[in-house]
Each structure stands twice: as structure tokens, then as C-alpha cells.
Design an enzyme around this catalytic site. Sequence first.
Site, PDB file in Angstrom:
ATOM      1  N   ARG A 218      37.808  38.103  48.158  1.00  0.00           N
ATOM      2  CA  ARG A 218      37.717  38.542  46.766  1.00  0.00           C
ATOM      3  C   ARG A 218      39.022  39.198  46.343  1.00  0.00           C
ATOM      4  O   ARG A 218      39.833  39.596  47.178  1.00  0.00           O
ATOM      5  CB  ARG A 218      36.552  39.525  46.584  1.00  0.00           C
ATOM      6  CG  ARG A 218      36.740  40.832  47.341  1.00  0.00           C
ATOM      7  CD  ARG A 218      35.460  41.661  47.352  1.00  0.00           C
ATOM      8  NE  ARG A 218      35.021  41.978  46.025  1.00  0.00           N
ATOM      9  CZ  ARG A 218      35.476  43.003  45.295  1.00  0.00           C
ATOM     10  NH1 ARG A 218      36.436  43.777  45.775  1.00  0.00           N
ATOM     11  NH2 ARG A 218      35.002  43.232  44.090  1.00  0.00           N
ATOM     12  N   LEU A 219      39.180  39.288  45.040  1.00  0.00           N
ATOM     13  CA  LEU A 219      40.206  40.132  44.438  1.00  0.00           C
ATOM     14  C   LEU A 219      39.477  41.141  43.552  1.00  0.00           C
ATOM     15  O   LEU A 219      38.495  40.800  42.890  1.00  0.00           O
ATOM     16  CB  LEU A 219      41.178  39.313  43.588  1.00  0.00           C
ATOM     17  CG  LEU A 219      42.175  38.412  44.326  1.00  0.00           C
ATOM     18  CD1 LEU A 219      43.013  37.630  43.313  1.00  0.00           C
ATOM     19  CD2 LEU A 219      43.080  39.222  45.240  1.00  0.00           C
ATOM     20  N   ASP A 220      39.960  42.372  43.531  1.00  0.00           N
ATOM     21  CA  ASP A 220      39.325  43.400  42.711  1.00  0.00           C
ATOM     22  C   ASP A 220      39.293  42.986  41.242  1.00  0.00           C
ATOM     23  O   ASP A 220      40.110  42.180  40.789  1.00  0.00           O
ATOM     24  CB  ASP A 220      40.081  44.728  42.839  1.00  0.00           C
ATOM     25  CG  ASP A 220      40.092  45.258  44.263  1.00  0.00           C
ATOM     26  OD1 ASP A 220      39.118  45.000  44.989  1.00  0.00           O
ATOM     27  OD2 ASP A 220      41.081  45.910  44.636  1.00  0.00           O
ATOM     28  N   TYR A 221      38.389  43.605  40.510  1.00  0.00           N
ATOM     29  CA  TYR A 221      38.214  43.347  39.080  1.00  0.00           C
ATOM     30  C   TYR A 221      39.539  43.445  38.332  1.00  0.00           C
ATOM     31  O   TYR A 221      39.862  42.608  37.488  1.00  0.00           O
ATOM     32  CB  TYR A 221      37.203  44.360  38.532  1.00  0.00           C
ATOM     33  CG  TYR A 221      36.877  44.226  37.068  1.00  0.00           C
ATOM     34  CD1 TYR A 221      36.037  43.204  36.611  1.00  0.00           C
ATOM     35  CD2 TYR A 221      37.386  45.125  36.136  1.00  0.00           C
ATOM     36  CE1 TYR A 221      35.724  43.079  35.266  1.00  0.00           C
ATOM     37  CE2 TYR A 221      37.075  45.017  34.787  1.00  0.00           C
ATOM     38  CZ  TYR A 221      36.242  43.992  34.361  1.00  0.00           C
ATOM     39  OH  TYR A 221      35.933  43.879  33.026  1.00  0.00           O
TER      40      TYR A 221
ATOM     41  N   THR B  18      42.591  43.228  39.624  1.00  0.00           N
ATOM     42  CA  THR B  18      43.685  42.555  40.320  1.00  0.00           C
ATOM     43  C   THR B  18      43.710  41.078  39.935  1.00  0.00           C
ATOM     44  O   THR B  18      42.667  40.429  39.860  1.00  0.00           O
ATOM     45  CB  THR B  18      43.526  42.695  41.845  1.00  0.00           C
ATOM     46  OG1 THR B  18      43.538  44.087  42.181  1.00  0.00           O
ATOM     47  CG2 THR B  18      44.651  41.999  42.583  1.00  0.00           C
TER      48      THR B  18
END
Length: 243
Positions: free
Chosen positions: A104-107, A109
Site C-alpha cells: 500500500r501507499l498511505d492516503y 502519499t
Amino acid sequence: MTNSKERLQKVIAQSGVTSRRKAEKLITEGKVKVNKKIVTELGTKVSPQDDLEVNGVLLEKEEPVYYMLYKPRGVISSIHDDKGRKVVTDYLGEVDERIYPIGRLDYDTSGILLLTNDGDFANLLMHPSYGIDKVYVAKIKGIPDKRELNKLRKGVREGDDLLKIVNYNILEVNRQKNTMIVEMTLHEGKNRHIRRMMDVLGYPVSKLKREKYGLLTLNHMQPGDSRALTPHEVKKMRLLASD
């Protein structure tokens, strides 16, 4: 981890065999097998690697597909969101296969995010021992010196995690705005890895983008763009993870 598992009745319905409601009935009646074992629990979750039988007929498995997305900021790295926010699969158009993000990538990012229905490929890329380079560019508040940045190579403790990077490269220092842009390379990426590290040092991240994942880059892509990986790219990524 990936969102690779889905409820059994949903997978059956998506295969086109029957509706979800009828799939639930078939499950409770003992007419569904997962890996040759009868399953009657409606909450059972399955992955793309599981063999499913409905009324004695083996469901056909999907052909593996591989996509790269330039994830914009403000998008959830998931296939659905209970709050109705934008999710990464909203940017892939019509995809028939049950794809899910690799990690995942942070919200907040942006950058490269891979999606697939190939669980083996996903697990290979996510396993920290294989050490695929993931290169991020961070804009941080404040100007740490090299002594402080070198701490990131050894690792900083935050909660129960030791957070560290493989290497860094200072790209820009703006003394008027008191900011720095620094490129960081990770092998293992824990939740909010870079943001948490820099918070510990006292230099919060204001912007973060993943610009490179193994051999893959964002060349000629804009936020929200997506494309299928070529067979050559998939093969090379497998080789990188196997080295």
C-alpha cells in the site's frame, strides 16, 4: 499485507456461476469445496490461489494480470472504502479480474503502486528478505545535517518498530523556506515508514512520492495514469525478487 482474500460467496458470484445470494445457499448446503474440502461458513475468505468447486465443478482461475498505477494523493490503497472515498481501482477503468494492490501507499502519499490477481507475485515482491529497492522522494520541514540523516541507515526506534533506509541522496535544500528534498531507498516498507522516521528526528514530511519500484519508474506518467506491465517487466521483477 495485500487485500488478496475475499468472501467465498462474492468470488463465486463474480465468476458468473450464480448470484451471491444463491452462492450463500450453496455454501450452507455443503455444495462448495475449497481446496477439496467442504466449506459451510459464510464468512470464509479465499485467495486467488485457492481451488474452488461448486456442485462438483471446478471454477476456472483467472489469467494473471499486472498493472502499475501512478497513485494520486488522497486515494485509498484498497479495492473498496466504507466511507465512499476514492480507491486505487477507480483509476484502472474496466478490469474484469479481481485485482488488489501489492502492499500500500498511505492516503497522502503518491507514486507507483502495483496491482495484480497473482498472489505468488505479490508475496514475492512484498517479502522483506528479497530486498527490492523502493525509491521515495520526500519534502521535509527543516534541514537535518548528514549526521542526523545517517541515523536513518542504522535505524530509528518508533514504537515496536526499527525503521531504517538503505541509502539517501539530498536533492535540494531551501534555506529560505527551511525545507529539504531528499531521496530515500527502502527495502522493507512498514506502515507510514518514512513519515514515522522523520517525525522521530523532528523533521516532518510534507510531501512524499514513490518514484521507483525495482526497475519500474513513473516516466511519462501523470497522477491517476495506469498501464499494464509488459511480460518482460513482470519477468524482470520476479528475477529481482529472486536474486
